[in-house]
Design a protein around this motif. Structure first.
Motif, PDB file in Angstrom:
ATOM      1  N   GLY A  54       0.317  -1.572   0.315  1.00 23.75           N
ATOM      2  CA  GLY A  54      -0.075  -0.375  -0.186  1.00 23.75           C
ATOM      3  C   GLY A  54       0.662   0.785   0.341  1.00 23.75           C
ATOM      4  O   GLY A  54       0.382   2.273   0.377  1.00 23.75           O
ATOM      5  N   LYS A  55       1.871   0.854  -0.356  1.00 20.13           N
ATOM      6  CA  LYS A  55       3.105   2.398  -0.045  1.00 20.13           C
ATOM      7  C   LYS A  55       2.595   3.267  -1.958  1.00 20.13           C
ATOM      8  O   LYS A  55       1.985   2.776  -2.483  1.00 20.13           O
ATOM      9  CB  LYS A  55       4.392   1.885  -0.088  1.00 20.13           C
ATOM     10  N   PRO A  56       3.405   4.580  -2.406  1.00 22.46           N
ATOM     11  CA  PRO A  56       3.089   5.390  -2.941  1.00 22.46           C
ATOM     12  C   PRO A  56       3.306   4.283  -4.891  1.00 22.46           C
ATOM     13  O   PRO A  56       3.942   3.581  -4.232  1.00 22.46           O
ATOM     14  CB  PRO A  56       3.776   6.284  -3.192  1.00 22.46           C
ATOM     15  N   ILE A  57       1.945   4.779  -5.440  1.00 22.97           N
ATOM     16  CA  ILE A  57       2.267   3.914  -7.002  1.00 22.97           C
ATOM     17  C   ILE A  57       2.980   5.547  -7.946  1.00 22.97           C
ATOM     18  O   ILE A  57       2.109   6.306  -7.779  1.00 22.97           O
ATOM     19  CB  ILE A  57       1.809   3.300  -7.605  1.00 22.97           C
ATOM     20  N   THR A  58       4.078   4.919  -8.848  1.00 17.78           N
ATOM     21  CA  THR A  58       4.629   5.669  -9.543  1.00 17.78           C
ATOM     22  C   THR A  58       4.311   4.791 -10.968  1.00 17.78           C
ATOM     23  O   THR A  58       5.721   3.442 -10.768  1.00 17.78           O
ATOM     24  CB  THR A  58       5.465   6.080  -9.972  1.00 17.78           C
ATOM     25  N   LEU A  59       3.028   4.745 -12.371  1.00 16.47           N
ATOM     26  CA  LEU A  59       3.093   3.840 -13.179  1.00 16.47           C
ATOM     27  C   LEU A  59       3.739   4.982 -13.693  1.00 16.47           C
ATOM     28  O   LEU A  59       3.580   5.569 -14.444  1.00 16.47           O
ATOM     29  CB  LEU A  59       2.093   3.394 -14.222  1.00 16.47           C
ATOM     30  N   ASN A  60       4.673   4.250 -14.651  1.00 13.91           N
ATOM     31  CA  ASN A  60       5.678   4.708 -15.645  1.00 13.91           C
ATOM     32  C   ASN A  60       5.098   4.384 -16.999  1.00 13.91           C
ATOM     33  O   ASN A  60       5.879   3.147 -17.634  1.00 13.91           O
ATOM     34  CB  ASN A  60       7.016   5.300 -16.210  1.00 13.91           C
ATOM     35  N   PHE A  84      -7.453   2.395  -5.599  1.00 16.65           N
ATOM     36  CA  PHE A  84      -6.682   3.218  -4.595  1.00 16.65           C
ATOM     37  C   PHE A  84      -6.439   4.536  -4.607  1.00 16.65           C
ATOM     38  O   PHE A  84      -6.984   4.281  -2.854  1.00 16.65           O
ATOM     39  CB  PHE A  84      -5.716   2.219  -4.947  1.00 16.65           C
ATOM     40  N   TYR A  85      -6.270   5.472  -5.563  1.00 13.48           N
ATOM     41  CA  TYR A  85      -6.151   7.004  -5.271  1.00 13.48           C
ATOM     42  C   TYR A  85      -7.895   7.156  -4.229  1.00 13.48           C
ATOM     43  O   TYR A  85      -7.017   7.716  -3.489  1.00 13.48           O
ATOM     44  CB  TYR A  85      -5.830   7.147  -6.510  1.00 13.48           C
ATOM     45  N   GLY A  89      -4.955   6.317  -1.254  1.00  9.67           N
ATOM     46  CA  GLY A  89      -3.822   5.517  -1.885  1.00  9.67           C
ATOM     47  C   GLY A  89      -2.962   6.720  -2.455  1.00  9.67           C
ATOM     48  O   GLY A  89      -3.471   7.922  -3.555  1.00  9.67           O
ATOM     49  N   GLU A  90      -1.302   6.950  -2.615  1.00  9.36           N
ATOM     50  CA  GLU A  90      -1.066   8.102  -3.388  1.00  9.36           C
ATOM     51  C   GLU A  90      -0.241   7.081  -4.605  1.00  9.36           C
ATOM     52  O   GLU A  90       0.638   6.551  -4.336  1.00  9.36           O
ATOM     53  CB  GLU A  90      -0.128   7.604  -3.008  1.00  9.36           C
TER      54      GLU A  90
END
Lengths: 125, 220
Positions: A54-60, A84-85, A89-90
């Motif tokens: 559940g930590k921040p996610i960056t999807l590139n 999640f957002y 969620g981040e």
């Protein structure tokens, strides 16, 4: 959690999901007939990541071409990040597109339609 | 001379300027080869990458529709790409049950009548609708074809063996030269701005045309 890696082929994406850093990357072309088999494990991984870490996610996303089935799966997939957002969620989606390419339009449409932080970046290859 | 010698096929395909043609099952491997062929051929003709991508996008959607919907044993069909003077024409054909034709015709008619914004909305809506188990998104394929080609999708059907018809779906992708109105212009002279890569593309096109005309004049 294990990282998820997929080597690219002519018609499937390069995938790299790092559970430690929360950095997810998808790159290349997707038009294989086995789209469901390809995306299902990715979806599972994300659900597991969200519930266990559940930590921040960056999807590139640096996508060159998606057939219509792949686009559908991708949108369902980003939909999970959206959920999640929405529960706090981040999340950040970064959409990279080549100057003058059709993927610019797709990025803009998704940026407008999806309810989560969505950034567009142009590159010249 | 018989009408069906290989030479006859060859002449006909050459005269029609067929870039590629395939009859059979559109497996991933076959599709991959076709995409590479399109890319290579169109680049060689000086086409912009954007046009090349539109052509192979349409190719993939139509070919994958054949694989999903064809009623022929082995899910076979046929696909042809022709180079016409002002556009590339992609035509796909396969067998379907005659009961399917009406709804297909309706769907295509509906898509053809939508404006760009309406098509966009329909596309997004379909993308966002949760995937039904067993379906692979074939519904969106035709919407994508319409959006990429910016031309009407043409559907023709012919009688085939009992309860079946042979349908042809074809669409044209205009060549970039036609889109003069959209290319950037010098604000002082009003003439189109062209850079080196554009000039190179234009030159390639001229060379290709010369070669092509020369070859045709030497038709054997």
């Amino acid at each position: 959690m294990e990282n998820l890696i997929r080597e690219p082929t002519e018609k499937t994406l390069r995938v790299s999901f790092d559970a430690e850093k929360g950095e997810m990357e998808m790159e290349g072309l997707s038009y294989s007939e086995n789209t469901r088999e390809f995306f299902e494990p990715l979806t599972e991984w994300f659900r597991q990541y969200i519930s266990e870490i559940g930590k921040p996610i960056t999807l590139n996303l640096k996508l060159q071409y998606l057939n219509s089935t792949s686009a559908k799966y991708l949108v369902d997939f980003i939909g999970i990040l959206e959920e999640f957002y929405e529960i706090g969620g981040e999340v950040l989606v970064r959409w990279y597109y080549e100057d003058g390419d059709d993927m610019e339009e797709m990025g803009e449409e998704l940026a407008e339609d999806m309810n989560l932080p969505f950034q567009l970046f142009v590159y010249d290859d | 001379m018989s009408k069906n010698t290989l030479l006859d096929h060859y002449r006909r395909m050459k005269k029609q300027d067929i870039i590629l043609a395939f009859r059979g099952n559109f497996s991933d491997k076959i599709l991959e080869g076709m995409v590479e062929t399109v890319k290579r051929t169109l680049t060689g003709k000086g086409e912009e990458e954007k046009i090349s991508k539109k052509v192979f996008s349409v190719l993939i959607e139509l070919a994958q529709n054949i694989r999903f919907y064809s009623e022929e044993y082995g899910r076979k069909g046929i696909l042809i790409i022709e180079d016409r003077e002002t556009c590339y024409q992609v035509s796909a054909g396969n067998l379907v049950r005659d009961t399917e034709v009406l709804s297909l015709r309706e769907r295509i008619r509906h898509i053809n009548n939508l404006g760009e914004n309406e098509l966009r909305s329909l596309y997004i809506r379909r993308l966002r609708t949760p995937m039904e188990p067993g379906k692979t998104g074939g519904n969106i394929g035709l919407i994508v074809v319409a959006r990429k080609s910016l031309n009407p999708i043409v559907l023709t059907d012919h009688p085939a063996h009992k309860d079946h018809r042979f349908i042809e779906i074809s669409v044209r992708i205009d060549k970039e030269g036609l889109r003069q109105a959209q290319s950037p212009a010098n604000p002082v002279t009003g003439k189109p701005i062209s850079d080196f890569s554009e000039k190179l593309r234009a030159l390639k096109k001229k060379i290709w045309k010369c070669l092509s005309d020369f070859r045709k004049s030497r038709m054997f």
